[in-house]
Design an enzyme around this catalytic site. Structure first.
Site, PDB file in Angstrom:
ATOM      1  N   LYS A 131      11.549 -24.507  31.115  1.00 15.44           N
ATOM      2  CA  LYS A 131      12.901 -24.988  30.795  1.00 15.44           C
ATOM      3  C   LYS A 131      13.728 -25.165  32.073  1.00 15.44           C
ATOM      4  CE  LYS A 131      13.787 -21.335  28.217  1.00 15.44           C
ATOM      5  NZ  LYS A 131      12.535 -20.567  28.321  1.00 15.44           N
ATOM      6  N   ARG A 187      19.480 -19.276  20.998  1.00 14.98           N
ATOM      7  CA  ARG A 187      18.281 -18.451  20.913  1.00 14.98           C
ATOM      8  C   ARG A 187      18.176 -17.702  19.593  1.00 14.98           C
ATOM      9  NH1 ARG A 187      17.207 -17.607  26.696  1.00 14.98           N
ATOM     10  NH2 ARG A 187      15.366 -16.317  26.940  1.00 14.98           N
ATOM     11  N   ARG A 216      12.610 -12.185  39.788  1.00 15.75           N
ATOM     12  CA  ARG A 216      13.420 -11.622  38.717  1.00 15.75           C
ATOM     13  C   ARG A 216      12.873 -10.268  38.288  1.00 15.75           C
ATOM     14  NH1 ARG A 216      14.331 -16.448  34.477  1.00 15.75           N
ATOM     15  NH2 ARG A 216      14.021 -14.726  33.017  1.00 15.75           N
ATOM     16  N   ARG A 263       9.730 -10.443  25.732  1.00 22.13           N
ATOM     17  CA  ARG A 263      10.521 -11.682  25.650  1.00 22.13           C
ATOM     18  C   ARG A 263       9.839 -12.694  24.725  1.00 22.13           C
ATOM     19  NH1 ARG A 263      10.789 -12.416  31.917  1.00 22.13           N
ATOM     20  NH2 ARG A 263      11.340 -14.575  31.466  1.00 22.13           N
TER      21      ARG A 263
HETATM   22  P1  AP5 Z   1      10.492 -21.865  34.541  1.00 24.29           P
HETATM   23  O1  AP5 Z   1      10.923 -23.288  34.600  1.00 24.29           O
HETATM   24  O2  AP5 Z   1      11.208 -20.886  35.389  1.00 24.29           O
HETATM   25  O3  AP5 Z   1      10.423 -21.382  33.025  1.00 24.29           O
HETATM   26  P2  AP5 Z   1      11.581 -21.068  31.980  1.00 24.29           P
HETATM   27  O4  AP5 Z   1      11.200 -21.708  30.690  1.00 24.29           O
HETATM   28  O5  AP5 Z   1      12.922 -21.391  32.555  1.00 24.29           O
HETATM   29  O6  AP5 Z   1      11.353 -19.510  31.823  1.00 24.29           O
HETATM   30  P3  AP5 Z   1      12.364 -18.282  31.843  1.00 24.29           P
HETATM   31  O7  AP5 Z   1      11.551 -17.095  32.175  1.00 24.29           O
HETATM   32  O8  AP5 Z   1      13.566 -18.568  32.680  1.00 24.29           O
HETATM   33  O9  AP5 Z   1      12.758 -18.233  30.347  1.00 24.29           O
HETATM   34  P4  AP5 Z   1      13.430 -17.100  29.590  1.00 24.29           P
HETATM   35  O10 AP5 Z   1      13.811 -17.841  28.380  1.00 24.29           O
HETATM   36  O11 AP5 Z   1      12.595 -15.908  29.377  1.00 24.29           O
HETATM   37  O12 AP5 Z   1      14.585 -16.592  30.583  1.00 24.29           O
HETATM   38  P5  AP5 Z   1      16.166 -16.786  30.597  1.00 24.29           P
HETATM   39  O13 AP5 Z   1      16.609 -16.765  31.982  1.00 24.29           O
HETATM   40  O14 AP5 Z   1      16.564 -17.888  29.720  1.00 24.29           O
HETATM   41  O15 AP5 Z   1       8.923 -21.841  34.911  1.00 24.29           O
HETATM   42  C1  AP5 Z   1       8.226 -20.619  35.069  1.00 24.29           C
HETATM   43  C2  AP5 Z   1       7.214 -20.699  36.226  1.00 24.29           C
HETATM   44  O16 AP5 Z   1       6.206 -21.640  35.909  1.00 24.29           O
HETATM   45  C3  AP5 Z   1       7.828 -21.194  37.550  1.00 24.29           C
HETATM   46  O17 AP5 Z   1       7.196 -20.509  38.606  1.00 24.29           O
HETATM   47  C4  AP5 Z   1       7.486 -22.686  37.587  1.00 24.29           C
HETATM   48  O18 AP5 Z   1       7.345 -23.160  38.912  1.00 24.29           O
HETATM   49  C5  AP5 Z   1       6.163 -22.709  36.845  1.00 24.29           C
HETATM   50  N1  AP5 Z   1       5.985 -23.926  36.059  1.00 24.29           N
HETATM   51  C6  AP5 Z   1       6.935 -24.568  35.306  1.00 24.29           C
HETATM   52  N2  AP5 Z   1       6.405 -25.636  34.678  1.00 24.29           N
HETATM   53  C7  AP5 Z   1       5.073 -25.649  35.027  1.00 24.29           C
HETATM   54  C8  AP5 Z   1       3.994 -26.529  34.695  1.00 24.29           C
HETATM   55  N3  AP5 Z   1       4.174 -27.592  33.861  1.00 24.29           N
HETATM   56  N4  AP5 Z   1       2.776 -26.241  35.224  1.00 24.29           N
HETATM   57  C9  AP5 Z   1       2.602 -25.158  36.055  1.00 24.29           C
HETATM   58  N5  AP5 Z   1       3.594 -24.305  36.412  1.00 24.29           N
HETATM   59  C10 AP5 Z   1       4.815 -24.559  35.910  1.00 24.29           C
HETATM   60  O19 AP5 Z   1      16.638 -15.422  29.883  1.00 24.29           O
HETATM   61  C11 AP5 Z   1      16.466 -14.167  30.510  1.00 24.29           C
HETATM   62  C12 AP5 Z   1      17.069 -13.072  29.653  1.00 24.29           C
HETATM   63  O20 AP5 Z   1      18.478 -13.267  29.534  1.00 24.29           O
HETATM   64  C13 AP5 Z   1      16.563 -13.001  28.195  1.00 24.29           C
HETATM   65  O21 AP5 Z   1      15.381 -12.234  28.094  1.00 24.29           O
HETATM   66  C14 AP5 Z   1      17.766 -12.328  27.503  1.00 24.29           C
HETATM   67  O22 AP5 Z   1      17.794 -10.950  27.746  1.00 24.29           O
HETATM   68  C15 AP5 Z   1      18.951 -12.955  28.232  1.00 24.29           C
HETATM   69  N6  AP5 Z   1      19.426 -14.192  27.582  1.00 24.29           N
HETATM   70  C16 AP5 Z   1      19.452 -15.440  28.148  1.00 24.29           C
HETATM   71  N7  AP5 Z   1      19.931 -16.340  27.293  1.00 24.29           N
HETATM   72  C17 AP5 Z   1      20.237 -15.668  26.149  1.00 24.29           C
HETATM   73  C18 AP5 Z   1      20.736 -16.063  24.888  1.00 24.29           C
HETATM   74  N8  AP5 Z   1      21.056 -17.336  24.614  1.00 24.29           N
HETATM   75  N9  AP5 Z   1      20.904 -15.088  23.939  1.00 24.29           N
HETATM   76  C19 AP5 Z   1      20.621 -13.797  24.191  1.00 24.29           C
HETATM   77  N10 AP5 Z   1      20.107 -13.359  25.356  1.00 24.29           N
HETATM   78  C20 AP5 Z   1      19.918 -14.289  26.339  1.00 24.29           C
HETATM   79 MG    MG Z   2      14.609 -20.245  33.101  1.00 29.73          MG
END
Ligand code: AP5
Ligand code: MG
Length: 216
Positions: free
Chosen positions: A13, A88, A161, A172
């Site tokens: 994402k 979410r 992170r 997660r």
């Molecule tokens: P990346 O693009 O970083 O993936 P992502 O989908 O953004 O993953 P996140 O870990 O950020 O998602 P998340 O939903 O767990 O975390 P968030 O910050 O939202 O890609 C990952 C890796 O893969 C990178 O190294 C990239 O280079 C590589 N990659 C990407 N695409 C690729 C491909 N096609 N092929 C190969 N490699 C690839 O949330 C964190 C925490 O915050 C949650 O756990 C929760 O506690 C809280 N939180 C956030 N939002 C909310 C909400 N709305 N409600 C409640 N709690 C929330």
């Molecule tokens: Mg992310």
């Protein structure tokens, strides 16, 4: 255009949102990034969110919805929004409708990144970012061109992170399956959900998303 990027942790994402910002001048609204900034700044929201995030659980609907509302209020009406990691839960999805209406916006697209969860553990545990500009890298899949130097800004500082451990990633994912995946049926009947193969290369995923945008 206002779009939601939906997918479990590591689905790509953030990676794809960054590219949409570069290619279309849209704004990425990542509640994860906003919460991490709040934790770093030690604000009241950050203090409440820190332990929850480190466990891999979800922060309260009220906190994240307020963050999104504030961001949209500050945005130029012509700038498209990319919702990354929000909504979410079904409650957040309902609140998003209200917030969008309040800011004279409507939801145009939901792009679901379809992925194999086992491969995501490798993606997430190998991830690191530039501490200066936030450019994303990966131990095995995307190293900087010059070792230890950010391709985008030249910084030599990188960070990881705290919630990118295998155990937390599994929590997660469980949260995603239980609480986030159920929001898709809310959008399906509106014909705005598009599925993209998130296991393809980063460039191919971008191409697929561009096709969806062009068709909308
Ligand atoms: P990346 O693009 O970083 O993936 P992502 O989908 O953004 O993953 P996140 O870990 O950020 O998602 P998340 O939903 O767990 O975390 P968030 O910050 O939202 O890609 C990952 C890796 O893969 C990178 O190294 C990239 O280079 C590589 N990659 C990407 N695409 C690729 C491909 N096609 N092929 C190969 N490699 C690839 O949330 C964190 C925490 O915050 C949650 O756990 C929760 O506690 C809280 N939180 C956030 N939002 C909310 C909400 N709305 N409600 C409640 N709690 C929330
Ligand atoms: Mg992310």
């Amino acid at each position: 255009m206002n779009i939601i990027l939906l997918g479990p942790p590591g689905a790509g994402k953030g990676t794809q949102a960054n590219l949409l910002v570069d290619n279309h001048g849209m704004k990425q609204l990542s509640t994860g990034d906003m919460l991490r900034a709040a934790v770093k700044a030690g604000t009241e929201v950050g203090l409440e969110a820190k332990a929850v995030m480190e466990r891999g659980e979800l922060v309260s609907d009220a906190i994240v919805s307020a963050l999104i509302d504030d961001e949209l209020a500050a945005m130029d009406a012509d700038t498209g929004a990319i919702f990354d990691g929000f909504p979410r839960t079904p409650a957040q999805a309902a609140t998003l409708e209200e917030i969008l209406a309040k800011h004279d916006r409507k939801l145009d697209l939901v792009v679901e990144l379809v992925v194999d969860e086992e491969a995501l553990v490798d993606r997430v545990t190998g991830r690191f970012t530039c501490a200066n500009c936030g450019e994303g890298y990966h131990d095995r899949h995307k190293q900087p061109e010059v070792e230890g130097v950010c391709d985008r800004c030249g910084s030599t500082e990188f960070k990881r992170r705290k919630d990118d451990t295998e155990e937390t990633v599994r929590t997660r994912m469980k949260e995603y399956r239980a609480k986030t995946a159920p929001i898709l049926p809310v959008y399906e009947p509106r014909g705005i959900v598009h599925r993209v193969d998130g296991m393809a290369s980063i460039d191919d995923v971008t191409t697929a998303i561009e096709k969806v945008l062009a068709s909308a």
